[in-house]
Design a protein around this motif. Structure first.
Motif, PDB file in Angstrom:
ATOM      1  N   ALA A  20       0.854  -1.183   0.000  1.00  0.00           N
ATOM      2  CA  ALA A  20       0.000   0.000   0.000  1.00  0.00           C
ATOM      3  C   ALA A  20       0.893   1.236   0.000  1.00  0.00           C
ATOM      4  CB  ALA A  20      -0.896  -0.008   1.236  1.00  0.00           C
ATOM      5  N   LEU A  21       0.313   2.391  -0.309  1.00  0.00           N
ATOM      6  CA  LEU A  21       1.100   3.614  -0.341  1.00  0.00           C
ATOM      7  C   LEU A  21       1.751   3.876   1.015  1.00  0.00           C
ATOM      8  CD1 LEU A  21       2.002   6.063  -1.977  1.00  0.00           C
ATOM      9  CD2 LEU A  21      -0.055   7.254  -1.166  1.00  0.00           C
ATOM     10  N   ALA A  22       1.034   3.595   2.089  1.00  0.00           N
ATOM     11  CA  ALA A  22       1.598   3.800   3.431  1.00  0.00           C
ATOM     12  C   ALA A  22       2.824   2.923   3.651  1.00  0.00           C
ATOM     13  CB  ALA A  22       0.538   3.507   4.493  1.00  0.00           C
ATOM     14  N   ASP A  23       2.814   1.713   3.107  1.00  0.00           N
ATOM     15  CA  ASP A  23       3.975   0.823   3.229  1.00  0.00           C
ATOM     16  C   ASP A  23       5.163   1.394   2.470  1.00  0.00           C
ATOM     17  OD1 ASP A  23       2.388  -1.063   4.631  1.00  0.00           O
ATOM     18  OD2 ASP A  23       1.667  -1.878   2.723  1.00  0.00           O
ATOM     19  N   ILE A  24       4.900   1.972   1.306  1.00  0.00           N
ATOM     20  CA  ILE A  24       5.966   2.559   0.494  1.00  0.00           C
ATOM     21  C   ILE A  24       6.570   3.765   1.198  1.00  0.00           C
ATOM     22  CG2 ILE A  24       6.475   3.702  -1.700  1.00  0.00           C
ATOM     23  CD1 ILE A  24       4.286   1.927  -2.960  1.00  0.00           C
ATOM     24  N   VAL A  25       5.722   4.578   1.772  1.00  0.00           N
ATOM     25  CA  VAL A  25       6.204   5.742   2.528  1.00  0.00           C
ATOM     26  C   VAL A  25       7.081   5.287   3.678  1.00  0.00           C
ATOM     27  CG1 VAL A  25       5.497   7.620   4.057  1.00  0.00           C
ATOM     28  CG2 VAL A  25       4.286   7.246   1.895  1.00  0.00           C
ATOM     29  N   SER A  26       6.616   4.272   4.411  1.00  0.00           N
ATOM     30  CA  SER A  26       7.372   3.764   5.552  1.00  0.00           C
ATOM     31  C   SER A  26       8.693   3.143   5.126  1.00  0.00           C
ATOM     32  CB  SER A  26       6.533   2.727   6.305  1.00  0.00           C
ATOM     33  OG  SER A  26       7.268   2.125   7.344  1.00  0.00           O
ATOM     34  N   GLY A  27       8.683   2.426   4.002  1.00  0.00           N
ATOM     35  CA  GLY A  27       9.884   1.725   3.556  1.00  0.00           C
ATOM     36  C   GLY A  27      10.923   2.601   2.896  1.00  0.00           C
ATOM     37  N   THR A  28      10.498   3.753   2.382  1.00  0.00           N
ATOM     38  CA  THR A  28      11.432   4.624   1.659  1.00  0.00           C
ATOM     39  C   THR A  28      11.825   5.880   2.423  1.00  0.00           C
ATOM     40  OG1 THR A  28       9.631   5.829   0.575  1.00  0.00           O
ATOM     41  CG2 THR A  28      10.490   3.867  -0.560  1.00  0.00           C
ATOM     42  N   GLY A  29      11.002   6.300   3.369  1.00  0.00           N
ATOM     43  CA  GLY A  29      11.266   7.554   4.064  1.00  0.00           C
ATOM     44  C   GLY A  29      10.846   8.770   3.268  1.00  0.00           C
TER      45      GLY A  29
END
Length: 258
Positions: free
Chosen positions: A35-44
């Motif tokens: 999910a977009l939230a996972d991408i935000v969390s994983g990339t900073g």
């Protein structure tokens, strides 16, 4: 914190290309959909930046939407990756002998290469008989936990082997080798015999026979194997697997005795 401030603190890549690559790198075999939230969390990356980059990657075909609000790697990226010369040449050299092996045995056949400290499946042919296996093209697995992976490990430099052991030998199935001494002994046996017999090391209920594929320079560039039911006798499969691996090696320009 502003987007610029986050970058200056080292929380996210600075360049546009770096950000896009960070988004793609967030996906893995363990997390094929995010999910977009996972991408935000994983990339900073800041949410707005991540959303914009994801939208651009979807538009280009590097990502595709799955259901509502989730994403996975797109086919266009896979097609580009398949153009890599080394992988394409290897798969072309191995495909015909793999097809012959699948036809003769009736079982799943794999082609595996080294990818960092992991084993990467670059080709998989289905067999006539149903057998549950974890492998699929593009998936990676620990080197110590599969027949083809152990073939690659057996023909790797000793410091590399020790690094793999240091990183840990997790158990994936009842037969996984988790003892360093047993693994070293098993790798020596693979080098001595020229093949690997693997019983329920990667998947419960499945065993395999694998052999090395040698390149024109004499180095092992891949491993080719067949997956059979755990209860099957493995030695009868050895000649066919070795012939398939040797044929793929000859197709790559390898010469016996090198």
């Amino acid at each position: 914190m502003t987007e610029r401030g986050a970058e200056e603190d080292g929380a996210a890549p600075r360049s546009v290309l770096g950000r896009a690559l960070a988004v793609l790198a967030a996906f893995s075999d363990a997390s094929p959909e995010l999910a977009l939230a996972d991408i935000v969390s994983g990339t900073g990356l800041p949410p707005a930046t991540a959303h914009r980059i994801v939208a651009e990657l979807v538009g280009w075909g590097a990502l595709e939407r799955v259901g509502r609000g989730r994403y996975r790697i797109g086919l266009r990226l896979w097609r580009i990756g398949a153009l890599a010369p080394a992988a394409r040449t290897l798969r072309e050299a191995a495909l015909a002998p793999m097809q012959d092996l699948a036809a003769v045995t009736g079982h799943v056949v794999h082609l595996v290469v080294l990818d960092g400290y992991r084993a990467l499946f670059v080709e998989r042919l289905a067999g006539r008989e149903e057998l549950t296996v974890r492998s699929r093209v593009g998936r990676d697995m620990p080197l110590h936990a599969s027949g083809p992976g152990k073939v690659l490990l057996a023909h790797s430099p000793a410091p590399f082997v020790e690094e793999v052991i240091t990183r840990g030998l997790p158990r994936l199935a009842p037969g996984t080798m988790t003892d360093p001494a047993a693994l070293r002994s098993g790798l020596a046996e693979i080098r001595r015999t020229g093949h690997c017999l693997s019983r329920e090391e990667m998947t419960e209920g499945a065993s395999s026979v694998a052999a090395p594929v040698v390149g024109a320079d004499g180095s092992v560039v891949a491993a080719l194997g067949v997956v059979v039911p755990a209860a099957a006798a493995l030695p009868p499969y050895v000649p066919a697997v070795k012939v398939a691996a040797a044929t793929a090696s000859r197709n790559l320009g390898s010469r016996p005795g090198r």
